[in-house]
Structures are given as structure tokens and as C-alpha cells.
Design a protein around this motif. Structure first.
Motif, short mmCIF file in Angstrom:
data_model
loop_
_atom_site.label_atom_id
_atom_site.label_comp_id
_atom_site.label_asym_id
_atom_site.label_seq_id
_atom_site.Cartn_x
_atom_site.Cartn_y
_atom_site.Cartn_z
N GLN A 328 6.21 3.89 3.34
CA GLN A 328 5.98 2.51 3.89
C GLN A 328 5.06 1.72 3.14
O GLN A 328 5.36 0.58 3.37
N GLU A 329 4.11 2.32 2.38
CA GLU A 329 3.29 1.42 1.54
C GLU A 329 4.12 0.47 0.51
O GLU A 329 4.11 -0.38 0.19
N ALA A 330 5.14 1.44 -0.02
CA ALA A 330 5.97 0.97 -0.97
C ALA A 330 6.86 -0.24 -0.44
O ALA A 330 7.03 -1.31 -1.09
N LEU A 331 7.41 0.04 0.83
CA LEU A 331 8.17 -1.00 1.52
C LEU A 331 7.51 -2.19 1.73
O LEU A 331 7.88 -3.51 1.58
N GLU A 332 6.07 -2.24 2.21
CA GLU A 332 5.34 -3.21 2.57
C GLU A 332 5.00 -4.04 1.09
O GLU A 332 4.86 -5.32 1.33
N MET A 333 4.95 -3.45 0.22
CA MET A 333 4.45 -3.87 -1.16
C MET A 333 5.87 -4.75 -1.45
O MET A 333 6.02 -5.84 -2.16
N TYR A 334 7.21 -4.35 -1.38
CA TYR A 334 8.49 -4.68 -1.86
C TYR A 334 8.41 -5.91 -0.86
O TYR A 334 8.79 -7.26 -1.45
N TYR A 335 8.16 -5.91 0.31
CA TYR A 335 8.71 -7.18 1.03
C TYR A 335 7.68 -8.38 0.80
O TYR A 335 7.76 -9.53 0.87
N LYS A 336 6.26 -8.02 0.64
CA LYS A 336 5.19 -9.03 0.25
C LYS A 336 5.57 -9.67 -1.15
O LYS A 336 5.48 -10.87 -1.09
#
Length: 341
Positions: A328-336
């Protein structure tokens, strides 16, 4: 089977002189209770050994990660202690019937020779030895059971002993080869044999997940999916966790052409039909109908094998329990980062 280690004192020569009968009495007995000296042991160059040739895609799992590293370190330090079982080939090489992992580690450790037990074995006996020595392991995976019982079945088939195979199961004659706490039946053996035709990706889904302690797919569904050709197994792979006994039965009927419209025409095997069956929607007369509204959720299942592969390659074992949070954290960083660009 582990042998009793003899102490040096067991062979001390008494003051009265060497007593051969006493010394022989202290030797370990063979399985027949005798004192026959075993023969056929010698060191062989690692380059003369070759893997078992009758695997037919039925290889067993190999230790990996930290366990294998420790195993390799022991080989480097003290060498191969347990002989590898081999049989001679016409070309002067030796085929490994048991001990391929030891051989592989020996090569990585740059050993020149390894201890081997050389036996005479036809193809039927060779298959049995290859199966037995792996089925007796306590850490069997589903893949190992599939490969082991398939090899055992093939050895019985080639020797015309299938009737004996059924009888040996009935009288528990085969349970000595089952792993710890497992009782094997002829029906179970045949289920494993049928799953030999499963693609590797499907077999992985049958293994117990280390977090949930459950497989993604049951053995019953796996044995049914094995009836399909490999390309159609691949078509269903993205939806594996959504399958039920009922939908699998319908999909097998679709594969056979048994599902027909009002005109008596068989429905085609395509994504539209597959999604409708899995979603529990009726199949209509035309192929142009829209895919069910819940298809996006089903299509999301396509990502699971890829996500699992990435997690397996990049997550550290100690972080498996935190995998959802990390992803989840990796996906949030990706979309940011996408928003910033």
C-alpha cells in the motif's frame, strides 16, 4: 536410514588378541538382519554424473535461500557425507537416482569427486527409487507429491503392475512412502497423478500460503483444471481464486462444447463466456453481449500472480506479515510521483 555411528573403542583389540567374531558382532546389521558387507561405493568425478533422465517434467523442489546456503557451507567445509545413488550408463557416465541436490552443491563447492553408491537398476526400478527417496521427505510440497506419485505410477504402469499398485494401497503397503502424518489412498495417488498435467503456475496455487496456511486453490479444483489443455489452463489462471466446483464443472463443459445456445450451437471458449460463467451470469445466444458488470473485479484477479511473484522476489521473509502495508505504501508513493510529474 541413519546408521549407528561406531566409536573407535568398539574395535579396540583386547590384550588376548583380535577376536574376529566379536568384531563382526558389533557391526550394524543390514535390513535382512545379516552382516553382509555392502559393495558398490566409490568416489566418482562430479563431471561423470548426470541428472535422472526420466523426469518428463516431474522434478522435485530444491532447497533455496538460507537453508541451501547453510547446506552448501557444510559441503564446502566437510564435503558430501551421504553417498549419492547412481546407475551406470552406456556412455560411461552415471545417472543420479537420489541425491541431485548434493551433487549440485558439490559442483558449486568446486569438489572434484563425490561418494556414490552404484547400483544396477532398470527404468522401472530407477523410477521407483527416484520417487521413493523424495516421497519419504517430511517437507514435501504439493509439487513433490504430484511428481513422486506420478513417477511411482509410471513405474507400475511400465511394469504392468497397476493392479498391484491398487492392492498395495488397500493393505497400506504404500503408506510407508507417504510423508509424516499423511495417509495415502489409491484415489489420492490418482488425483496427484492426474495433476501432473497442470501448468507450473497452477501447481504453485495449490501450495499452502505461509501467511494464511491455506492454498489459493483446492486439490479438488486443481485435479479438474488438469483436464484442460495448458493454454486453456492459462486462460483461467487470472480467475483461479474465484473458481468453485460448480463453475469449474461448467467451464469443463464449455471446453468440451457441451454448452449450447437455443440453436444448438456450442458457445465459444473466450473471455466473455469465461467471465459470465465465473460471475454466475447466464450465457446468451450472441457473442457480442457485454461482459458482466462485475467483470472489472474479476479482471483484477489477473494481477494476483504477478503481485505474488514480485512480493516473493523482493520482500524479505521477516516482512511477510507486513506485506499489505508495504505494498500500500509503495502504491501511494507511486501515484504521488505520477501526480508530481
Amino acid at each position: 536410514m541413519a546408521k549407528k555411528r561406531l566409536a573407535d573403542s568398539d574395535f579396540d583389540v583386547p590384550e588376548s588378541g583380535f577376536d574376529a567374531s566379536t568384531a563382526v558382532a558389533k557391526l550394524p546389521t543390514d535390513i535382512r538382519g545379516g552382516k553382509e558387507v555392502l559393495a558398490g561405493f566409490m568416489n566418482l568425478p562430479v563431471d561423470l554424473l548426470t541428472p535422472f533422465a526420466l523426469k518428463d517434467g516431474s522434478d522435485f523442489s530444491r532447497p533455496t535461500g538460507r537453508f541451501y546456503e547453510q547446506f552448501l557451507a557444510s559441503i564446502i567445509e566437510v564435503g558430501v557425507l551421504e553417498p549419492i545413488t547412481v546407475r551406470g550408463k552406456d556412455n560411461g557416465q552415471y545417472e543420479i537416482l537420489a541425491g541431485e541436490t548434493r551433487w549440485t552443491a558439490a559442483k558449486e563447492a568446486n569438489l572434484r569427486v563425490v561418494p556414490c553408491h552404484i547400483i544396477e537398476a532398470d527404468d522401472n526400478l530407477a523410477r521407483k527409487i527416484f520417487a521413493w527417496t523424495n516421497l519419504l521427505r517430511r517437507d514435501l510440497t504439493v509439487r513433490d507429491r504430484i511428481n513422486g506419485w506420478w513417477q511411482y505410477y509410471m513405474s507400475a504402469k511400465d511394469a504392468g503392475e497397476l493392479a498391484a499398485l491398487r492392492d498395495n494401497t488397500r493393505d497400506d503397503g504404500l503408506n510407508q512412502y507417504a510423508s509424516t502424518n499423511e495417509r495415502i489412498s489409491y484415489r489420492q495417488i490418482m488425483r496427484y497423478v492426474k495433476m501432473h498435467d497442470l501448468t507450473s503456475e497452477w501447481v504453485e496455487l495449490l501450495e499452502v500460503d505461509q501467511n494464511t496456511w491455506k492454498p489459493a486453490v483446492t486439490l479438488r479444483i486443481g485435479s479438474e483444471i488438469a483436464k484442460l489443455k495448458s493454454e486453456r489452463q492459462t486462460d483461467l489462471l487470472p480467475f483461479a481464486t474465484k473458481l468453485t466446483d460448480q463453475t469449474v464443472s461448467l467451464l469443463l463443459s464449455l471446453d468440451k462444447g457441451d454448452l449450447k445456445n437455443q440453436k444448438g450451437e456450442s458457445y465459444s471458449w473466450n473471455e466473455n463466456s469465461i467471465l459470465k460463467i465465473i460471475a454466475g451470469h447466464p450465457l446468451d445466444n450472441t457473442e457480442e453481449d457485454s461482459i458482466p458488470e462485475d467483470a472489472p473485479a474479476l479482471k483484477l484477479a489477473r494481477l494476483k500472480p504477478g503481485i505474488m511473484k514480485i512480493a516473493k522476489n523482493y520482500l524479505h521473509p521477516e516482512d511477510y506479515g507486513k506485506a499489505p502495508e508495504i505494498i500500500q505504501e509503495a502504491l501511494e508513493m507511486y501515484y504521488k510521483s505520477k501526480e508530481q510529474t
